[in-house]
Scaffold this motif. Structure first.
Motif, PDB file in Angstrom:
ATOM      1  N   TYR A  76      37.383  34.328  38.667  1.00 56.73           N
ATOM      2  CA  TYR A  76      37.951  33.052  39.115  1.00 56.73           C
ATOM      3  C   TYR A  76      38.437  33.173  40.544  1.00 56.73           C
ATOM      4  O   TYR A  76      39.094  34.136  40.925  1.00 56.73           O
ATOM      5  CB  TYR A  76      39.130  32.661  38.215  1.00 56.73           C
ATOM      6  CG  TYR A  76      39.911  31.451  38.682  1.00 56.73           C
ATOM      7  CD1 TYR A  76      39.552  30.171  38.292  1.00 56.73           C
ATOM      8  CD2 TYR A  76      41.013  31.597  39.529  1.00 56.73           C
ATOM      9  CE1 TYR A  76      40.277  29.055  38.722  1.00 56.73           C
ATOM     10  CE2 TYR A  76      41.745  30.494  39.959  1.00 56.73           C
ATOM     11  CZ  TYR A  76      41.370  29.231  39.564  1.00 56.73           C
ATOM     12  OH  TYR A  76      42.081  28.148  39.991  1.00 56.73           O
ATOM     13  N   GLY A 117      51.795  26.654  38.004  1.00 55.64           N
ATOM     14  CA  GLY A 117      52.026  26.809  39.433  1.00 55.64           C
ATOM     15  C   GLY A 117      52.393  25.502  40.093  1.00 55.64           C
ATOM     16  O   GLY A 117      53.204  25.460  41.030  1.00 55.64           O
ATOM     17  N   LEU A 131      47.510  29.745  41.978  1.00 54.24           N
ATOM     18  CA  LEU A 131      46.710  30.791  41.343  1.00 54.24           C
ATOM     19  C   LEU A 131      45.471  31.024  42.198  1.00 54.24           C
ATOM     20  O   LEU A 131      44.610  30.148  42.308  1.00 54.24           O
ATOM     21  CB  LEU A 131      46.310  30.368  39.923  1.00 54.24           C
ATOM     22  CG  LEU A 131      45.527  31.407  39.107  1.00 54.24           C
ATOM     23  CD1 LEU A 131      46.387  32.635  38.824  1.00 54.24           C
ATOM     24  CD2 LEU A 131      45.036  30.797  37.798  1.00 54.24           C
ATOM     25  N   SER A 132      45.362  32.189  42.804  1.00 47.99           N
ATOM     26  CA  SER A 132      44.295  32.411  43.781  1.00 47.99           C
ATOM     27  C   SER A 132      43.112  33.185  43.224  1.00 47.99           C
ATOM     28  O   SER A 132      41.964  32.957  43.635  1.00 47.99           O
ATOM     29  CB  SER A 132      44.842  33.157  45.009  1.00 47.99           C
ATOM     30  OG  SER A 132      45.356  34.427  44.633  1.00 47.99           O
ATOM     31  N   GLU A 133      43.339  34.094  42.275  1.00 46.51           N
ATOM     32  CA  GLU A 133      42.224  34.924  41.814  1.00 46.51           C
ATOM     33  C   GLU A 133      42.528  35.514  40.442  1.00 46.51           C
ATOM     34  O   GLU A 133      43.670  35.845  40.132  1.00 46.51           O
ATOM     35  CB  GLU A 133      41.955  36.049  42.811  1.00 46.51           C
ATOM     36  CG  GLU A 133      40.720  36.880  42.516  1.00 46.51           C
ATOM     37  CD  GLU A 133      40.446  37.915  43.596  1.00 46.51           C
ATOM     38  OE1 GLU A 133      39.293  38.322  43.755  1.00 46.51           O
ATOM     39  OE2 GLU A 133      41.416  38.325  44.287  1.00 46.51           O
ATOM     40  N   VAL A 134      41.482  35.651  39.619  1.00 41.09           N
ATOM     41  CA  VAL A 134      41.594  36.299  38.318  1.00 41.09           C
ATOM     42  C   VAL A 134      40.484  37.339  38.216  1.00 41.09           C
ATOM     43  O   VAL A 134      39.317  37.040  38.479  1.00 41.09           O
ATOM     44  CB  VAL A 134      41.453  35.286  37.156  1.00 41.09           C
ATOM     45  CG1 VAL A 134      41.501  36.015  35.814  1.00 41.09           C
ATOM     46  CG2 VAL A 134      42.540  34.230  37.234  1.00 41.09           C
ATOM     47  N   SER A 149      51.250  39.658  41.487  1.00 44.00           N
ATOM     48  CA  SER A 149      50.146  39.996  40.579  1.00 44.00           C
ATOM     49  C   SER A 149      50.713  40.384  39.219  1.00 44.00           C
ATOM     50  O   SER A 149      51.772  41.013  39.134  1.00 44.00           O
ATOM     51  CB  SER A 149      49.322  41.158  41.144  1.00 44.00           C
ATOM     52  OG  SER A 149      48.739  40.807  42.378  1.00 44.00           O
ATOM     53  N   PHE A 173      47.938  28.536  33.681  1.00 43.86           N
ATOM     54  CA  PHE A 173      48.632  29.160  34.808  1.00 43.86           C
ATOM     55  C   PHE A 173      48.487  28.323  36.083  1.00 43.86           C
ATOM     56  O   PHE A 173      49.394  28.304  36.925  1.00 43.86           O
ATOM     57  CB  PHE A 173      48.110  30.585  35.028  1.00 43.86           C
ATOM     58  CG  PHE A 173      48.666  31.578  34.047  1.00 43.86           C
ATOM     59  CD1 PHE A 173      50.021  31.888  34.033  1.00 43.86           C
ATOM     60  CD2 PHE A 173      47.834  32.200  33.122  1.00 43.86           C
ATOM     61  CE1 PHE A 173      50.540  32.799  33.127  1.00 43.86           C
ATOM     62  CE2 PHE A 173      48.343  33.107  32.212  1.00 43.86           C
ATOM     63  CZ  PHE A 173      49.706  33.410  32.208  1.00 43.86           C
ATOM     64  N   GLU A 174      47.368  27.634  36.225  1.00 42.57           N
ATOM     65  CA  GLU A 174      47.221  26.708  37.352  1.00 42.57           C
ATOM     66  C   GLU A 174      48.273  25.604  37.278  1.00 42.57           C
ATOM     67  O   GLU A 174      48.950  25.290  38.263  1.00 42.57           O
ATOM     68  CB  GLU A 174      45.830  26.071  37.337  1.00 42.57           C
ATOM     69  CG  GLU A 174      44.739  26.907  37.961  1.00 42.57           C
ATOM     70  CD  GLU A 174      43.426  26.149  38.023  1.00 42.57           C
ATOM     71  OE1 GLU A 174      42.712  26.300  39.017  1.00 42.57           O
ATOM     72  OE2 GLU A 174      43.115  25.398  37.072  1.00 42.57           O
ATOM     73  N   ILE A 233      43.685  30.269  32.132  1.00 40.49           N
ATOM     74  CA  ILE A 233      43.608  30.068  33.581  1.00 40.49           C
ATOM     75  C   ILE A 233      44.119  28.678  33.943  1.00 40.49           C
ATOM     76  O   ILE A 233      44.907  28.512  34.889  1.00 40.49           O
ATOM     77  CB  ILE A 233      42.165  30.278  34.077  1.00 40.49           C
ATOM     78  CG1 ILE A 233      41.783  31.760  33.955  1.00 40.49           C
ATOM     79  CG2 ILE A 233      42.010  29.804  35.529  1.00 40.49           C
ATOM     80  CD1 ILE A 233      40.340  32.057  34.299  1.00 40.49           C
ATOM     81  N   THR A 251      52.767  37.707  47.568  1.00 46.91           N
ATOM     82  CA  THR A 251      51.744  37.701  46.520  1.00 46.91           C
ATOM     83  C   THR A 251      52.292  38.354  45.264  1.00 46.91           C
ATOM     84  O   THR A 251      52.847  39.458  45.324  1.00 46.91           O
ATOM     85  CB  THR A 251      50.483  38.454  46.980  1.00 46.91           C
ATOM     86  OG1 THR A 251      49.943  37.797  48.136  1.00 46.91           O
ATOM     87  CG2 THR A 251      49.427  38.463  45.873  1.00 46.91           C
ATOM     88  N   TYR A 257      53.715  28.047  42.824  1.00 47.15           N
ATOM     89  CA  TYR A 257      52.748  29.031  43.322  1.00 47.15           C
ATOM     90  C   TYR A 257      51.340  28.471  43.195  1.00 47.15           C
ATOM     91  O   TYR A 257      51.113  27.440  42.544  1.00 47.15           O
ATOM     92  CB  TYR A 257      52.871  30.338  42.537  1.00 47.15           C
ATOM     93  CG  TYR A 257      52.482  30.210  41.071  1.00 47.15           C
ATOM     94  CD1 TYR A 257      51.159  30.329  40.650  1.00 47.15           C
ATOM     95  CD2 TYR A 257      53.449  29.959  40.098  1.00 47.15           C
ATOM     96  CE1 TYR A 257      50.803  30.193  39.318  1.00 47.15           C
ATOM     97  CE2 TYR A 257      53.110  29.829  38.763  1.00 47.15           C
ATOM     98  CZ  TYR A 257      51.779  29.951  38.378  1.00 47.15           C
ATOM     99  OH  TYR A 257      51.439  29.812  37.062  1.00 47.15           O
TER     100      TYR A 257
END
Length: 241
Positions: free
Chosen positions: A82, A58, A71-74, A34, A54-55, A51, A32, A69
């Motif tokens: 998010y 990835g 993007l799992s959480e903001v 961050s 960055f998605e 957002i 992970t 990668y």
């Protein structure tokens, strides 16, 4: 002339990307990662676009070898805005632009801890020894430019040269700065780029108090060149003399 807007060919980016542990260059599969994204002024309204970007990055892949990668959480100030594929809400905050400068009679020691390479030019050369007045010149310039172009702020209501003269009275009492050549891989140019700067600690002594609002703003905004990559990050430690 330090705040003459006509001489600046480039408007500073209204964002700073703070990477994780900046010396780490390889992240194995499953780890992970961050990082912090600092948005300044009007850029806050574009959180959904950042957002989305960055998605997409990835999916495309980043760095050498195009590592992918998800993007799992903001989070903003600890609040999740998010989760994978779901944008919940946007939270806007306004950065207060310091505009007053009032001298005091206090004498203090201030330690500046430079975490990521600080790239500051003075008299057309990158500095290796950071006199306090050079630090202040660049702080005022960056805060004023960001405020003017991205926050709708007026220029400071003090005389900049007066502030610089006061900054020149602050002495360096200890310096452990060193030059560090940080490497960045450019996917566009398909090559490594060296972006060197100073890191380490430096201790100043004098009437520091009037500069604290600017120094604290710089902790968030970073300082020097290539701040959008996370360079120029520092922390301050203040001790009463």
């Amino acid at each position: 002339t330090i705040l003459n807007m006509n001489k600046y060919e480039k408007i500073p980016h209204p964002f700073v990307i703070e990477p994780p542990e900046w010396r780490q260059q390889y992240f194995p599969e499953g780890q992970t990662l961050s990082f912090n994204l600092i948005l300044i002024g009007s850029a806050i309204d574009y959180i959904p676009y950042f957002i989305y970007t960055f998605e997409q990055l990835g999916e495309i892949g980043i760095g050498k070898g195009r590592g992918k990668y998800v993007l799992s959480e903001v989070k903003i100030d600890g609040i999740t805005v998010y989760k994978i594929g779901i944008l919940k809400k946007s939270i806007s905050k306004i950065m207060e632009n310091p505009s007053k400068f009032e001298t005091t009679d206090s004498v203090e020691n201030l330690t500046l801890k430079i975490i990521t390479p600080l790239r500051i030019r003075y008299q057309r050369k990158f500095v290796t020894e950071l006199d306090f007045h050079i630090l202040v010149r660049n702080l005022i310039r960056r805060i004023s430019l960001l405020g003017y172009f991205h926050c709708g702020e007026q220029l400071p209501d003090f005389t900049v040269q007066e502030v610089i003269r006061h900054a020149e009275t602050i002495n360096t009492i200890n310096s452990n700065l060193r030059w560090h050549d940080w490497e960045r891989y450019s996917s566009r140019q398909e090559t490594k780029m060296k972006l060197g700067g100073v890191v380490g600690e430096i201790v100043y002594r004098g009437n520091i108090a009037p500069f604290i609002p600017y120094l604290k703003a710089g902790e968030i905004l970073h300082l020097g060149k290539n701040t959008s990559f996370g360079l120029g990050k520092y922390e301050i430690i203040l001790d009463e003399a």
